[in-house]
Design a protein around this motif. Sequence first.
Motif, short mmCIF file in Angstrom:
data_model
loop_
_atom_site.label_atom_id
_atom_site.label_comp_id
_atom_site.label_asym_id
_atom_site.label_seq_id
_atom_site.Cartn_x
_atom_site.Cartn_y
_atom_site.Cartn_z
N VAL A 120 1.74 9.81 -5.45
CA VAL A 120 0.10 8.92 -5.41
C VAL A 120 0.47 8.20 -5.00
O VAL A 120 0.72 6.79 -5.84
CB VAL A 120 -0.59 9.19 -6.04
N ASN A 121 0.44 7.33 -4.23
CA ASN A 121 0.58 6.14 -3.63
C ASN A 121 -0.81 4.64 -3.95
O ASN A 121 -1.47 5.17 -3.36
CB ASN A 121 1.83 5.60 -2.27
N GLN A 122 -0.03 3.57 -3.42
CA GLN A 122 -1.03 2.85 -3.62
C GLN A 122 -2.69 2.51 -2.87
O GLN A 122 -3.24 2.68 -3.27
CB GLN A 122 -1.01 1.46 -3.88
N ASN A 123 -2.36 3.03 -1.52
CA ASN A 123 -3.57 3.86 -0.81
C ASN A 123 -4.13 4.84 -0.79
O ASN A 123 -5.30 4.77 -0.79
CB ASN A 123 -2.79 3.55 0.63
N ARG A 124 -3.13 5.49 -1.20
CA ARG A 124 -4.03 6.73 -2.16
C ARG A 124 -4.59 6.93 -3.01
O ARG A 124 -6.12 6.64 -2.96
CB ARG A 124 -2.60 8.00 -1.88
N LEU A 125 -4.22 5.72 -3.59
CA LEU A 125 -5.28 5.48 -5.00
C LEU A 125 -6.89 5.03 -5.18
O LEU A 125 -7.55 4.48 -5.07
CB LEU A 125 -3.94 4.94 -6.26
N LEU A 126 -6.20 3.54 -4.06
CA LEU A 126 -7.55 3.15 -3.29
C LEU A 126 -8.52 4.24 -2.76
O LEU A 126 -9.79 3.03 -3.34
CB LEU A 126 -7.04 1.95 -2.37
N THR A 127 -7.79 5.26 -1.96
CA THR A 127 -8.97 5.66 -1.75
C THR A 127 -10.03 6.76 -2.77
O THR A 127 -10.99 6.96 -2.82
CB THR A 127 -8.63 6.72 -0.58
N ALA A 128 -9.24 6.78 -3.86
CA ALA A 128 -9.51 7.83 -4.70
C ALA A 128 -10.65 6.63 -5.20
O ALA A 128 -11.33 7.64 -6.38
CB ALA A 128 -8.65 7.50 -5.68
N PHE B 192 0.88 -1.38 -0.03
CA PHE B 192 0.29 -0.08 0.38
C PHE B 192 1.03 1.33 0.22
O PHE B 192 0.43 2.97 -0.48
CB PHE B 192 -1.06 0.21 0.62
N LYS B 193 1.48 0.87 0.76
CA LYS B 193 3.36 2.37 0.25
C LYS B 193 3.57 2.55 -0.86
O LYS B 193 4.26 3.55 -0.87
CB LYS B 193 3.80 2.22 1.13
N SER B 194 3.40 1.50 -1.68
CA SER B 194 4.75 1.86 -2.92
C SER B 194 4.08 2.96 -3.47
O SER B 194 2.58 3.14 -4.00
CB SER B 194 4.13 0.29 -3.97
N PRO B 195 4.72 4.00 -4.74
CA PRO B 195 4.36 4.59 -5.48
C PRO B 195 3.24 3.96 -6.48
O PRO B 195 3.91 2.89 -7.27
CB PRO B 195 5.52 5.06 -6.37
N ALA B 196 2.21 4.89 -6.66
CA ALA B 196 1.43 4.08 -7.49
C ALA B 196 1.51 5.01 -9.21
O ALA B 196 1.83 4.55 -10.42
CB ALA B 196 -0.40 3.94 -7.83
N VAL B 197 1.81 6.30 -9.02
CA VAL B 197 1.45 7.40 -9.98
C VAL B 197 2.55 8.43 -9.34
O VAL B 197 2.48 8.74 -7.53
CB VAL B 197 0.33 7.63 -10.68
N TYR B 198 2.86 9.46 -10.40
CA TYR B 198 3.90 10.36 -10.20
C TYR B 198 3.26 11.32 -10.80
O TYR B 198 2.96 11.26 -11.77
CB TYR B 198 5.41 10.33 -10.13
#
Length: 613
Positions: free
Chosen positions: A230-238, A209-215
Amino acid sequence: METCISVLLATILIIPFALKTFTPYVWADILYVGELLRILVKFVSRRMRKPFFFVLDRFLEQTAAHPDKPFVVFEDESFTFADTDKRSNKIANALKSHPRYKAGDTVALFMGNEPAFMFTWLALAKLGSPVALLNYNIRTKCLLHCFNCCKAKLKEAVEKVLPSLSEKGVTVLLMTKHCDTSGIESFSDKVDHAADTPIPRSLRSHITFKSPAVYIYTSGTTGLPKAAVVNQNRLLTALAVLSSNGVSSTDVIYLNLPLYHTAGFIIGFIGSIETGSTIILKRKFSASQFWDDCRKYSVTVVQYIGEVIRYLCSTPQRENDKDHKVRLAIGNGVRAEIWREFLNRFGKIQVREFYASTEGNVGFVNYAGKIGAIGRVNFLHQKLFPYTLIKYDTERDETIRDANGLCIESAKGETGLLVSKITDIAPFIGYSQNEDQTERKRLRNVLKKGDLYFNTGDLMRIDKENFIYFQDRVGDTFRWKGENVATTEVSDILTISDCLKEANVYGVQVPGHEGRIGMAAVTEREGAQFDGIKIYNHVVSYLPSYARPRFIRIQNAVEVTGTFKQMKVKLVEENFDPGCIQDPLYILNDNEKSYVPLTAQIYTSIISGNIKL
């Protein structure tokens, strides 16, 4: 007994009317809080799943459930969820076979709005690769900087930085079947011949979840664009951004904002993955085609930034302006008067104005629909994402602190700087390869010694009904054409020209236009003279159109503060009126490909609206 029953019934009947009269937004508040709780429960349940559940997994769920449903419609082509899945598999398999790529490498995506953008992002997600979304308008120095920020391993724009990219071992793949440019490889031909077999999950098993998903690149207070992580956790919340606003699988989304932006990528693309909606993808926004497209594709949900709404209201009126199926418009940055005009002209469309930033840890939604507000504050939101407004000195460009060195909270109804506490629930991840700029956004010792807040850089005001309103940006950033423009970046570009020594860049307001347009107060190098054609060619080569200063003011010296910060407030107030400014003034003229003198006649035409900028 009958009297008691009558009183009780009367009370029960009166309560809803009393609530609506004295607390008119209570039902909206209750529904919003309920929606927040629903989102939290879903998010927590997804976080607990094993193996880890990411945005890609939600796309694969939708593909399995609705394989034949159209996911992306672009011009004359339609791609179902299954089509999208298979196409992304082909790209992933082609990339996996490339000798210079290995699963997990960071990849920069330099592409406009087209289905291939979405296919490629999904392909890279399947391979466990973080993706840097590059603004395809940027050029040379700025483009090279963006590559460096994300440490990416990826026609014209790229060619100019190829030598530098080659030195850093960057591979450039072009989505075409043939390419004659040395150093750039064609890639579409490899994709066409690749298999569409599913990608093994093991290739992304390293992702957490802490891995970068996008910049996503954002211009902040100073300097060149910064890569917000934007890490995987933040993208999941999005994923919840559209569903939380009542969007469902039956909706058709009109996506005409850039996919490299937070709005286009996260709200339009990622949000639609969650809802299973159909996306009508456009290369770019067109005011003249907007409503015809909405009618043609039976669009029900549209995205906007303030400029989009204003452009739509500026088009010639038609008899069929209200003949459409659009029920919801979601976005940010629309002024109250334009909001009213939009509703009056195009019908009863629910407008969901929101506030958020790519890297920020706080956001608001105007779920009650009060015209002009960016959101509504409430107790639960405050508890989950602690924030406050603090007093700010715009002249000195700094927070106001008390004798103990702590910030002073703004009173209700008073404008203040929005800051949000950095917590585990509301983290601030920062910018890739840029700890200095990350630290600039951290504000310490705000309400008590040792606390840590995120500085949004935005001035806000909260009224007595708990609605929050955007007032202005602070520091060295302004917004134009839906883009953030970092003044220091523009200043750096201007001062590497042959004839300019110093440049103080700022944004000025123009009647009838959203945001602020770029202006620069400059000094000339010793022995040099201002050359309008040369400066025009220089800014066009280095800067995207929205960042090019439209006005240039020649000064003998650039004014600075005691701490050598450039003074902007007075310059902003003086604007670009040749009747009030004694210094030579110039305006960018694309027809003449030069900066030409700004005359009183040109100024009058701009103010009257005869000249659009």
